[in-house]
Design a protein around this motif. Structure first.
Motif, short mmCIF file in Angstrom:
data_model
loop_
_atom_site.label_atom_id
_atom_site.label_comp_id
_atom_site.label_asym_id
_atom_site.label_seq_id
_atom_site.Cartn_x
_atom_site.Cartn_y
_atom_site.Cartn_z
N TYR A 1 0.84 -1.21 0.00
CA TYR A 1 0.00 0.00 0.00
C TYR A 1 0.87 1.26 0.00
N SER A 2 1.94 1.24 0.80
CA SER A 2 2.85 2.39 0.85
C SER A 2 3.55 2.60 -0.48
N ALA A 3 3.97 1.49 -1.12
CA ALA A 3 4.62 1.59 -2.43
C ALA A 3 3.67 2.21 -3.45
N LEU A 4 2.39 1.87 -3.36
CA LEU A 4 1.40 2.42 -4.27
C LEU A 4 1.27 3.93 -4.06
N LYS A 5 1.31 4.37 -2.81
CA LYS A 5 1.22 5.80 -2.52
C LYS A 5 2.43 6.55 -3.07
N VAL A 6 3.60 5.91 -3.00
CA VAL A 6 4.81 6.54 -3.55
C VAL A 6 4.65 6.77 -5.04
N VAL A 7 4.13 5.76 -5.75
CA VAL A 7 3.99 5.85 -7.20
C VAL A 7 2.87 6.81 -7.60
N LEU A 8 1.71 6.67 -6.99
CA LEU A 8 0.55 7.43 -7.43
C LEU A 8 0.53 8.87 -6.95
N PHE A 9 1.06 9.11 -5.74
CA PHE A 9 0.96 10.44 -5.15
C PHE A 9 2.32 11.10 -4.92
N ASN A 10 3.36 10.49 -5.49
CA ASN A 10 4.72 11.05 -5.39
C ASN A 10 5.15 11.27 -3.95
N LYS A 11 4.74 10.37 -3.07
CA LYS A 11 5.15 10.42 -1.67
C LYS A 11 6.57 9.88 -1.52
N ARG A 12 7.19 10.19 -0.39
CA ARG A 12 8.47 9.58 -0.02
C ARG A 12 8.26 8.79 1.26
N ILE A 13 8.39 7.47 1.18
CA ILE A 13 8.21 6.60 2.35
C ILE A 13 9.39 5.63 2.39
N PRO A 14 10.25 5.70 3.39
CA PRO A 14 11.46 4.86 3.43
C PRO A 14 11.17 3.42 3.85
N LEU A 15 10.53 2.66 2.97
CA LEU A 15 10.15 1.29 3.31
C LEU A 15 11.36 0.42 3.63
N ALA A 16 12.43 0.57 2.83
CA ALA A 16 13.63 -0.26 3.00
C ALA A 16 14.84 0.65 3.19
N VAL A 17 15.60 0.40 4.25
CA VAL A 17 16.76 1.23 4.57
C VAL A 17 17.97 0.35 4.80
N ARG A 18 19.08 0.73 4.22
CA ARG A 18 20.36 0.09 4.56
C ARG A 18 21.09 0.99 5.54
N PHE A 19 21.52 0.43 6.65
CA PHE A 19 22.13 1.19 7.74
C PHE A 19 23.59 0.74 7.87
N GLN A 20 24.52 1.59 7.44
CA GLN A 20 25.94 1.29 7.54
C GLN A 20 26.39 1.57 8.99
N LEU A 21 26.71 0.55 9.74
CA LEU A 21 26.99 0.71 11.16
C LEU A 21 28.46 0.98 11.46
N THR A 22 29.35 0.57 10.57
CA THR A 22 30.78 0.78 10.79
C THR A 22 31.51 0.62 9.46
N ASN A 23 32.64 1.31 9.35
CA ASN A 23 33.51 1.13 8.17
C ASN A 23 34.53 0.01 8.39
N ARG A 24 34.71 -0.38 9.63
CA ARG A 24 35.72 -1.40 9.93
C ARG A 24 35.34 -2.74 9.30
N CYS A 25 36.34 -3.46 8.82
CA CYS A 25 36.10 -4.77 8.24
C CYS A 25 37.35 -5.63 8.40
N ASP A 26 37.16 -6.94 8.57
CA ASP A 26 38.28 -7.85 8.73
C ASP A 26 38.71 -8.43 7.39
N HIS A 27 38.10 -7.97 6.28
CA HIS A 27 38.50 -8.36 4.93
C HIS A 27 39.01 -7.13 4.18
N ARG A 28 39.70 -7.37 3.10
CA ARG A 28 40.23 -6.29 2.26
C ARG A 28 39.88 -6.59 0.80
#
Length: 329
Positions: free
Chosen positions: A11-38
């Motif tokens: 329903y929220s996705a439909l509102k984004v398309v039809l009414f040009n709303k902004r609703i952050p349904l999916a968020v990627r949250f970068q918690l740290t830059n540290r990593c044990d790989h290179r």
């Protein structure tokens, strides 16, 4: 994700398309830059940045809940390097936001008890042992990832493999698919693309275009024959076949239905392009105000699996629904 949340998301996705709303349904949250790989295709581990405190993360999660966020993918760097990762996952789950995580896998065995509330964990495997260790620039990385998969499955977690396609693993994509079949899980294939904070020169990593297309054609054929272990939808595979020239084939909903919170609170519509303007910061402005100030995305497109599927959904490609439904159980 509960059925009620899936319906509300639609329903929220439909509102984004039809009414040009902004609703952050999916968020990627970068918690740290540290990593044990290179990893050869990643430079995040070499990026200096502040990180948000536990309390600041909790405050942002509260805002995301109020604004309608349904799923958050915790990432980095390696998010398991944060000592408070278990608290963050638990807090997210208690808000009824579906928590997932991107991980290289090295610390999953050690921290498995802190992951009990994860709905999904994505573990990177880029090919057979020799190839994977080479791309990760870490001997033993492949075995760590395999143990991570087995540990997570043994504790009842949903696991998805992620494979970044380079010239070095182009001939080994079916090896990873066989791994997914062995463990009865999904694998997401996605072409290499430079990140906003990524490695500048990746020419030695990009596959030859014609060889790449033949490899994707093999995946498309397997998908048509009924292979159930690719997270990529058939239409998604056909889209990434066009790499590296997507030529604006699909409108992008970055900054409208999904976004990325950086380690210092900067807010990105997408981290696969570079912006000529200073991005808004959640720490300074709060998430709601920062989200409203996001710049318009202008690029030729990408093949990042999760983003691609959301863009297909926003373009009313309803044949993507079965794939999304399977991923968000």
């Amino acid at each position: 994700m509960k059925l009620k949340d899936k319906i509300e998301s639609g329903y929220s996705a439909l509102k984004v398309v039809l009414f040009n709303k902004r609703i952050p349904l999916a968020v990627r949250f970068q918690l740290t830059n540290r990593c044990d790989h290179r990893c050869l295709y990643c430079n995040v581990w070499n990026t200096k940045s502040e990180k948000l405190s536990t309390e600041e993360v909790f405050s942002l999660l509260n805002e995301l809940k109020r604004m309608g966020t349904k799923t958050i993918s915790f990432s980095g760097g390696e998010p398991l390097l944060r000592e408070d990762i278990g608290e963050i996952i638990d807090y997210c789950k208690n808000l009824n936001i579906s928590p997932s995580m991107n991980s290289r896998g090295a610390l999953i065995e050690k921290k498995i008890r802190e992951l009990k509330n994860l709905d999904q964990i994505k573990v990177s495997i880029d090919g057979p042992e020799e190839i994977h260790d080479f791309l990760a620039r870490k001997k033993g990385a492949y075995q760590q990832s395999i143990r991570a998969v087995e540990t997570a499955l043994a504790h009842g977690l949903q696991v998805i493999l992620t494979t970044t396609i380079t010239r070095f693993n182009l001939d080994h994509l079916e090896f990873v698919l066989e791994l997914a079949e062995r463990y009865n899980i999904l694998v997401a294939f996605q072409p290499l693309k430079r990140l906003a904070r990524g490695v500048e020169d990746m020419d030695d990593l990009y596959p030859e275009v014609e060889k790449y297309k033949r490899a994707i054609e093999r995946l498309i054929l397997l998908k048509k024959k009924g292979n159930k272990h690719m997270r990529n939808s058939l239409i998604g595979l056909k889209h990434i076949w066009h790499w590296p020239d997507y030529n604006g084939r699909l409108p992008c909903a970055a900054g409208k239905i999904f976004c990325i919170i950086e380690t210092n609170g900067d807010l990105y519509p997408c981290d696969r392009i570079r912006y000529p303007v200073k991005l808004p910061n959640c720490r300074e402005l709060g998430f709601e105000r920062a989200f409203a100030m996001l710049p318009q995305v202008d690029c030729d497109g990408c093949g990042f699996c999760g983003t691609l599927e959301l863009n297909l959904l926003m373009s009313f490609r309803l044949d993507i629904l079965s794939t999304i439904w399977k991923v968000f159980k």
